[in-house]
Structures are given as C-alpha cells and as structure tokens.
Design an enzyme around this catalytic site. Structure first.
Site, mmCIF file in Angstrom:
data_model
loop_
_atom_site.group_PDB
_atom_site.id
_atom_site.type_symbol
_atom_site.label_atom_id
_atom_site.label_comp_id
_atom_site.label_asym_id
_atom_site.label_seq_id
_atom_site.Cartn_x
_atom_site.Cartn_y
_atom_site.Cartn_z
ATOM 1 N N HIS A 96 1.007 -1.245 0.002
ATOM 2 C CA HIS A 96 -0.203 0.057 -0.018
ATOM 3 C C HIS A 96 1.057 1.320 0.072
ATOM 4 O O HIS A 96 1.770 1.325 0.990
ATOM 5 C CB HIS A 96 -1.205 0.117 1.287
ATOM 6 C CG HIS A 96 -1.791 0.810 1.285
ATOM 7 N ND1 HIS A 96 -3.130 0.993 1.646
ATOM 8 C CD2 HIS A 96 -1.574 2.464 1.571
ATOM 9 C CE1 HIS A 96 -3.759 2.055 1.489
ATOM 10 N NE2 HIS A 96 -2.913 3.014 1.526
ATOM 11 N N HIS A 98 3.218 4.244 0.676
ATOM 12 C CA HIS A 98 3.475 4.720 1.800
ATOM 13 C C HIS A 98 4.935 5.635 1.631
ATOM 14 O O HIS A 98 5.795 5.070 0.708
ATOM 15 C CB HIS A 98 3.775 3.968 3.014
ATOM 16 C CG HIS A 98 4.373 2.752 2.602
ATOM 17 N ND1 HIS A 98 4.137 1.590 2.311
ATOM 18 C CD2 HIS A 98 5.917 2.496 3.340
ATOM 19 C CE1 HIS A 98 4.998 0.682 2.193
ATOM 20 N NE2 HIS A 98 6.249 1.260 2.760
ATOM 21 N N HIS A 100 7.930 6.923 3.800
ATOM 22 C CA HIS A 100 8.668 6.904 4.989
ATOM 23 C C HIS A 100 9.118 8.468 5.325
ATOM 24 O O HIS A 100 9.738 9.138 4.300
ATOM 25 C CB HIS A 100 9.882 6.162 5.038
ATOM 26 C CG HIS A 100 9.636 4.652 4.760
ATOM 27 N ND1 HIS A 100 9.441 3.835 5.934
ATOM 28 C CD2 HIS A 100 9.189 3.840 3.775
ATOM 29 C CE1 HIS A 100 9.087 2.449 5.403
ATOM 30 N NE2 HIS A 100 9.095 2.716 4.125
HETATM 31 P P1 AMP Z 1 8.354 -0.989 3.508
HETATM 32 O O1 AMP Z 1 9.381 -1.892 3.840
HETATM 33 O O2 AMP Z 1 8.792 0.222 2.727
HETATM 34 O O3 AMP Z 1 7.094 -1.719 2.709
HETATM 35 O O4 AMP Z 1 7.719 -0.168 4.667
HETATM 36 C C1 AMP Z 1 7.056 -0.930 5.494
HETATM 37 C C2 AMP Z 1 7.010 -0.325 6.734
HETATM 38 O O5 AMP Z 1 5.894 -0.432 7.610
HETATM 39 C C3 AMP Z 1 7.940 -0.884 7.705
HETATM 40 O O6 AMP Z 1 8.929 0.239 8.092
HETATM 41 C C4 AMP Z 1 7.119 -1.331 8.916
HETATM 42 O O7 AMP Z 1 8.224 -1.056 10.256
HETATM 43 C C5 AMP Z 1 6.003 -0.671 8.913
HETATM 44 N N1 AMP Z 1 4.865 -1.233 9.575
HETATM 45 C C6 AMP Z 1 4.453 -2.702 9.449
HETATM 46 N N2 AMP Z 1 3.289 -2.669 10.008
HETATM 47 C C7 AMP Z 1 3.102 -1.552 10.633
HETATM 48 C C8 AMP Z 1 2.160 -1.390 11.775
HETATM 49 N N3 AMP Z 1 1.087 -2.117 12.095
HETATM 50 N N4 AMP Z 1 2.171 -0.121 12.287
HETATM 51 C C9 AMP Z 1 3.195 0.775 12.085
HETATM 52 N N5 AMP Z 1 4.138 0.521 11.124
HETATM 53 C C10 AMP Z 1 4.007 -0.604 10.349
HETATM 54 ZN ZN ZN Z 2 -4.274 -0.814 1.314
#
Ligand code: AMP
Ligand code: ZN
Length: 112
Positions: A96, A98, A100
């Site tokens: 999804h 996002h 950072h």
């Molecule tokens: P990516 O690896 O770029 O897809 O980043 C996914 C990010 O989502 C990682 O930094 C995870 O630590 C974060 N993440 C996964 N599940 C959760 C959650 N329930 N709440 C907050 N952050 C999350």
């Molecule tokens: Zn979604």
C-alpha cells in the site's frame, strides 16, 4: 483490506500523527530514525509504480501533506528524508503506497 487500509480506517490501532480527507500518517512500528512516520493515501494504491492519471490527484494530496506532517513534528524543523520503496528489489514489504518520513538526526549515510 490490506493492513494499511485497516490502519487508515482505524480497524488496526496506530499512533496517528496526521489525518485529512485523503491521507493518514502514523508512527512506524519499527523506527529507523528518531522520527519515523509513514504517510499513506486512504485510497489503496499499491506502490509508486501504480501511480497513474486516475490516482494522480490523490497522490498530489499526499505530497502536499508531507510539509504539513513535518510542521507538526519539531524534531523535523532542520530537515528530513522522504523514501518510498516500490517493489521487491526496493524492499517493499507492505503493498500500500507509503512515504517514510525520517528525521530527528543528521543523516550522513546518503543512499541517493
Ligand atoms: P516498506 O518496507 O517500505 O514496505 O515499509 C513498511 C513499513 O511499515 C516498515 O517500516 C514497517 O516497520 C512498517 N509497519 C508494518 N506494520 C506496521 C504497523 N502495524 N504499524 C506501523 N508500522 C508498520
Ligand atoms: Zn491498502
């Protein structure tokens, strides 16, 4: 619904930082910097690679939210880094879109 859709809908708890009609921002559960916020569109878009004419308006709203989120966090006043991993080779784990938002320290190890 994917995990970030559920977070945006309030079905999975998160530490909310910002919300508007199009976007939701919350603290990353596994922070990689003193400040690590994830900014997502409420609409499910898989990744940067899925940005197109139809969802460009939503993506633009997410981009406009970045400085708003930053302005809410005093530790980001001297700058921050924005990263979006797209696809397997970039290490994307949640499909999804996002962004950072990382900061709270001087980041010398430039990857770009
Ligand atoms: P990516 O690896 O770029 O897809 O980043 C996914 C990010 O989502 C990682 O930094 C995870 O630590 C974060 N993440 C996964 N599940 C959760 C959650 N329930 N709440 C907050 N952050 C999350
Ligand atoms: Zn979604």
């Amino acid at each position: 619904m994917c995990i970030f859709c559920k977070i945006a809908a309030g079905e999975i708890p998160s530490t909310k930082v910002y919300e508007d009609e199009y976007c939701f921002a919350f603290k990353d559960i596994n922070p990689q910097a003193p400040v690590h916020v994830l900014l997502i569109p409420k609409e499910h878009i898989e990744s940067v690679n899925s940005i197109n004419e139809e969802n460009a308006n939503v993506v633009c709203e997410v981009m406009k939210a970045i400085p708003k989120v930053a302005s809410l966090i005093p530790e980001l006043k001297d700058g921050y880094r924005v990263i979006s991993n797209s696809g397997k080779n970039a290490g994307q784990t949640v499909f999804h879109l996002h962004f950072h938002i990382l900061g709270g320290k001087e980041m010398n190890e430039h990857i770009v």
